[in-house]
Design an enzyme around this catalytic site. Structure first.
Site, PDB file in Angstrom:
ATOM      1  N   ASP A 105     -62.951  54.787  55.067  1.00  0.00           N
ATOM      2  CA  ASP A 105     -62.041  55.909  54.865  1.00  0.00           C
ATOM      3  C   ASP A 105     -60.829  55.770  55.786  1.00  0.00           C
ATOM      4  O   ASP A 105     -60.723  54.833  56.578  1.00  0.00           O
ATOM      5  CB  ASP A 105     -62.766  57.232  55.097  1.00  0.00           C
ATOM      6  N   ASP A 106     -59.903  56.737  55.706  1.00  0.00           N
ATOM      7  CA  ASP A 106     -58.632  56.610  56.410  1.00  0.00           C
ATOM      8  C   ASP A 106     -58.733  56.875  57.901  1.00  0.00           C
ATOM      9  O   ASP A 106     -57.889  56.412  58.676  1.00  0.00           O
ATOM     10  CB  ASP A 106     -57.605  57.562  55.788  1.00  0.00           C
ATOM     11  N   HIS A 115     -49.678  52.840  75.385  1.00  0.00           N
ATOM     12  CA  HIS A 115     -50.011  51.565  76.016  1.00  0.00           C
ATOM     13  C   HIS A 115     -49.088  50.490  75.463  1.00  0.00           C
ATOM     14  O   HIS A 115     -48.763  50.494  74.273  1.00  0.00           O
ATOM     15  CB  HIS A 115     -51.471  51.201  75.737  1.00  0.00           C
ATOM     16  N   CYS A 161     -47.291  47.225  56.540  1.00  0.00           N
ATOM     17  CA  CYS A 161     -48.702  47.182  56.179  1.00  0.00           C
ATOM     18  C   CYS A 161     -49.063  45.942  55.372  1.00  0.00           C
ATOM     19  O   CYS A 161     -50.247  45.678  55.137  1.00  0.00           O
ATOM     20  CB  CYS A 161     -49.081  48.438  55.415  1.00  0.00           C
ATOM     21  N   ASP A 164     -54.722  57.605  51.341  1.00  0.00           N
ATOM     22  CA  ASP A 164     -53.304  57.269  51.260  1.00  0.00           C
ATOM     23  C   ASP A 164     -53.150  55.826  50.799  1.00  0.00           C
ATOM     24  O   ASP A 164     -54.054  55.006  50.918  1.00  0.00           O
ATOM     25  CB  ASP A 164     -52.544  57.560  52.552  1.00  0.00           C
ATOM     26  N   LYS A 192     -51.578  43.532  57.033  1.00  0.00           N
ATOM     27  CA  LYS A 192     -53.001  43.833  57.194  1.00  0.00           C
ATOM     28  C   LYS A 192     -53.865  42.604  56.894  1.00  0.00           C
ATOM     29  O   LYS A 192     -53.526  41.784  56.030  1.00  0.00           O
ATOM     30  CB  LYS A 192     -53.414  44.959  56.247  1.00  0.00           C
ATOM     31  N   ASP A 201     -52.874  53.134  63.941  1.00  0.00           N
ATOM     32  CA  ASP A 201     -52.168  52.275  62.991  1.00  0.00           C
ATOM     33  C   ASP A 201     -50.924  51.706  63.658  1.00  0.00           C
ATOM     34  O   ASP A 201     -50.175  52.448  64.301  1.00  0.00           O
ATOM     35  CB  ASP A 201     -51.773  53.063  61.741  1.00  0.00           C
TER      36      ASP A 201
END
Length: 334
Positions: free
Chosen positions: A56-57, A146, A24, A230, A27, A74
């Site tokens: 929001d998540d 995919h 992460c 999170d 990002k 994600d």
């Protein structure tokens, strides 16, 4: 600091060396991302309970009085060198967005980018096996996905879950005067950065990243929590600020109460700080009233991968690290 082993680079493929960053921490920086998506929220519909507005998540769409769909996606570049572990971590991270909304994941599809001419497809099979095993643990079906031929390896999931609209956890529902609970220790960012640089393996970091946030979400709901998010690539400070801003409240954090993985402070002291972590801190710095040193701020901004839940409310069995307060969305750290 415990190191279980060091990879023999001449014998093992080190997946982290095939990507410019890891996990992460890759990002797009939060401020830059907000500039990109500003004004793209689309038409407002009554059945869309959570959309793009507050970052929001996951998105939430009401189906009927008792059921809403939670949907998220994600994916990221390798955060560890072991293909199976990377698959497990990426899947747990993707599923976390559903848990952060108070939902239950029901089906996922794989998202894959793979350098076919560079890395053997047997490794990709191990990545997918890791993701499948974690999805099975979560009781979530995996229905294909995919893939593309990509110069950098990437893996993750698009996940759909369900939630009771009356028990939704969201980042704009924080109220002042409540405890703030963190359900996983921080520090995987600096440890993963050290792993990428040296090949050292940190078993505790892997264990916390592959752990589902399912039980923590259930405990938060049982305790009556209404607001949560999170902690992933924007670090604790970045995700907390987004929640405070959306809710119109402030917070105080007790730095000594924040749990860290073994070895995190040493990794910080040795200079294993990602660019993503520094960008996180730069983004929130003007909203901080900090009474701690720069190293402490960097740890609080450390870009996490598959981190824990940050819950407004006391959740039994997990540490309370601060409280919400009335006022502007400022984070006081002492």
């Amino acid at each position: 600091m415990t190191v279980t082993r060091v990879l023999a680079q001449e014998a093992d493929v080190r997946l982290t060396q095939y990507a410019h960053g890891g996990g992460c921490a890759c990002k797009i920086p939060p401020g830059e991302l907000e500039d990109i998506v500003r004004g793209l929220s689309g038409e407002h519909r009554a059945d869309v309970l959570v959309g793009l507005d507050d970052g929001d998540d996951a998105a939430v769409v009401r189906l009927d009085e008792h059921t809403a769909i939670v949907h998220t996606a994600d994916f990221f570049t390798p955060v560890v060198d072991d293909a199976y572990d990377w698959g497990r971590i990426a899947a747990a991270n993707a599923l976390s967005d559903v848990y952060a909304m108070g939902g239950r994941p029901i089906v996922a599809v794989n998202l894959v980018g793979w350098p076919r001419d560079t890395l053997p497809t047997d490794l990709l099979r191990e990545v997918l096996r890791g993701g499948l095993d974690v999805a099975r643990e979560a009781g979530c079906a995996v229905g294909g996905g995919h893939s593309i031929d990509d110069p950098e390896p990437k893996y993750g999931m698009a996940v759909t879950g369900i939630v009771d609209p009356e028990r939704l956890l969201r980042n704009d529902a924080a109220e002042p005067g409540l405890p703030i609970t963190l359900t996983k220790p921080l520090g995987v960012g600096v440890l993963n950065n050290r792993h990428k640089s040296t090949g050292e393996i940190f078993a505790d970091a892997i264990a916390t990243m592959v752990a589902l946030n399912r039980d923590a979400a259930g405990a938060a709901l049982a305790a009556g929590a209404r607001a949560a998010t999170d902690v992933t690539g924007f670090g604790l400070l970045g995700h907390l600020y987004k929640m405070l801003r959306a809710s119109g409240v402030g917070a105080t954090i007790e730095a000594a109460a924040v749990p860290y993985l073994d070895g995190a402070r040493q990794a910080l002291g040795d200079g294993y700080v990602s660019g993503g972590t520094r960008r996180n801190l730069d983004w929130v710095r003007s909203h901080l009233d900090a009474h701690v040193d720069e190293d402490e701020l960097l740890l609080l901004a450390d870009a996490q991968t598959s981190g824990g839940l940050l819950v407004v409310g006391e959740v039994p069995g997990y540490p309370v690290i601060g409280e919400t307060v009335a006022g502007a969305p400022t984070i006081t750290i002492r």
